[in-house]
Design an enzyme around this catalytic site. Structure first.
Site, PDB file in Angstrom:
ATOM      1  N   ALA A 128      10.428   0.912   4.186  1.00 25.79           N
ATOM      2  CA  ALA A 128       9.419   0.820   3.185  1.00 25.79           C
ATOM      3  C   ALA A 128       8.156  -0.076   4.240  1.00 25.79           C
ATOM      4  CB  ALA A 128       9.375   0.049   1.973  1.00 25.79           C
ATOM      5  N   TYR A 129       8.708  -1.041   4.997  1.00 25.81           N
ATOM      6  CA  TYR A 129       8.067  -1.977   5.877  1.00 25.81           C
ATOM      7  C   TYR A 129       7.918  -0.777   7.373  1.00 25.81           C
ATOM      8  CZ  TYR A 129       7.130  -5.674   9.048  1.00 25.81           C
ATOM      9  OH  TYR A 129       6.517  -6.420  10.309  1.00 25.81           O
ATOM     10  N   ALA A 130       8.329   0.235   7.830  1.00 29.80           N
ATOM     11  CA  ALA A 130       7.365   1.299   8.788  1.00 29.80           C
ATOM     12  C   ALA A 130       7.026   1.805   8.268  1.00 29.80           C
ATOM     13  CB  ALA A 130       8.867   1.665   9.217  1.00 29.80           C
ATOM     14  N   LYS A 175       3.429  -0.593   7.518  1.00 31.31           N
ATOM     15  CA  LYS A 175       3.128  -0.729   9.380  1.00 31.31           C
ATOM     16  C   LYS A 175       2.563   0.605   9.807  1.00 31.31           C
ATOM     17  CE  LYS A 175       3.675  -5.152   9.104  1.00 31.31           C
ATOM     18  NZ  LYS A 175       2.831  -5.875   9.232  1.00 31.31           N
TER      19      LYS A 175
END
Ligand SMILES: NC(=O)c1ccc[n+]([C@@H]2O[C@H](COP(=O)([O-])OP(=O)(O)OC[C@H]3O[C@@H](n4cnc5c(N)ncnc54)[C@H](O)[C@@H]3O)[C@@H](O)[C@H]2O)c1
Length: 245
Positions: free
Chosen positions: A151-153, A156
């Protein structure tokens, strides 16, 4: 030689600690009036190392909260010439198969929706002034993908795509929109990660050490300066030799 940022207003999101506090301090050392945006307005100047022009409580993932914070900021110090979209969370480290949808939404919202909302809130005053610098703190994870933090990647990577799109939309306005893509920096964000994940991240950095807040702040301060005038829609890596593309 840098002319400095005196007379300029800078909004830095997530500036109560970590990377955001470092960027805010560095911008203030160059003369900017820095407005700290964070979840709480109870920020101790001695903890962040400088005296902010104002501290505004905001949830950057909430459209109404961002709208109110933008109004409050403009009323207190005027519209910013510089916006640094730094606030973010890592979320848990776990495989996609186990990742809860609500967690996915929260991580994407705080890391990506926020960049859209906060940028949008200040575009018109920047267009009216014929000048602006928007700097989005992305991550090397958004360029390469990292197992366990999908989710973070993804958020970003989304922030990088948004940076390039907005830069092209505003290319003749005097506003530049760029991103930075750091590798790991030792901040409280690491408390959201597993020890294995931190060790694997460090092992991927050719310089064999973490990035420092000071190094990243210096880069952001340059990208936010008038001197960085002919680069827009670009991702400035701070990766100790990891990203060479
Ligand atoms: N630390 C790293 O290794 C690293 C590496 C690459 C990119 N980044 C990015 O740098 C940025 C800063 O990270 P950090 O390491 O300083 O993290 P941190 O957890 O130390 O600080 C994040 C700050 O953002 C604030 N924040 C979180 N959610 C918010 C919300 N909804 N509204 C307003 N403020 C909110 C927090 O209160 C905190 O002050 C993040 O975008 C992060 O993804 C960090």
């Amino acid at each position: 030689m840098r002319k400095g940022l005196s007379g300029q207003v800078a909004v830095v999101t997530g500036a109560a600690r970590g990377i955001g506090a470092g960027i805010a301090k560095r911008l203030s050392e160059d003369g900017a009036l820095v407005v700290v945006w964070d979840l709480s307005d109870q920020v101790d100047p001695t903890a962040i190392g400088f005296e902010p022009a104002a501290v505004v409580a905001v949830d950057v993932a909430d459209p109404r909260s961002v709208e109110a914070a933008a109004k409050q900021t403009i009323a207190l110090v005027g519209a910013p010439q510089i916006v640094v979209n730094n606030a973010g969370i890592n979320g848990p480290v776990m495989p996609v198969v186990d990742y809860a949808y609500d967690t996915w939404r929260r991580v994407v919202s705080i890391n990506l929706d926020s960049v859209f909302l906060v940028s949008q809130a200040f575009i018109q005053p920047m267009v009216n002034a014929g000048y602006g610098r928007i700097v989005n703190v992305a991550s090397i994870a958004g360029k390469e993908g990292v197992p366990g933090i999908s989710a973070y990647a993804a958020a970003k990577a989304g922030a990088i795509g948004f940076t390039k799109s907005l830069a092209k939309e505003l290319v003749t306005t005097g506003i530049t929109v760029n991103a930075v893509a750091p590798v790991m920096v030792e901040t409280p964000l690491l408390q959201q990660m597993t020890a294995d994940h931190i060790a694997a991240s460090k092992a991927k950095i050719p310089m064999q050490r973490f990035l420092s807040i000071g190094e990243l702040s210096e880069l952001v301060c340059f990208v936010a300066s008038p001197e960085c005038s002919f680069t827009t829609g670009f991702v400035f890596d701070a990766s100790g030799g990891r990203a060479t593309y």
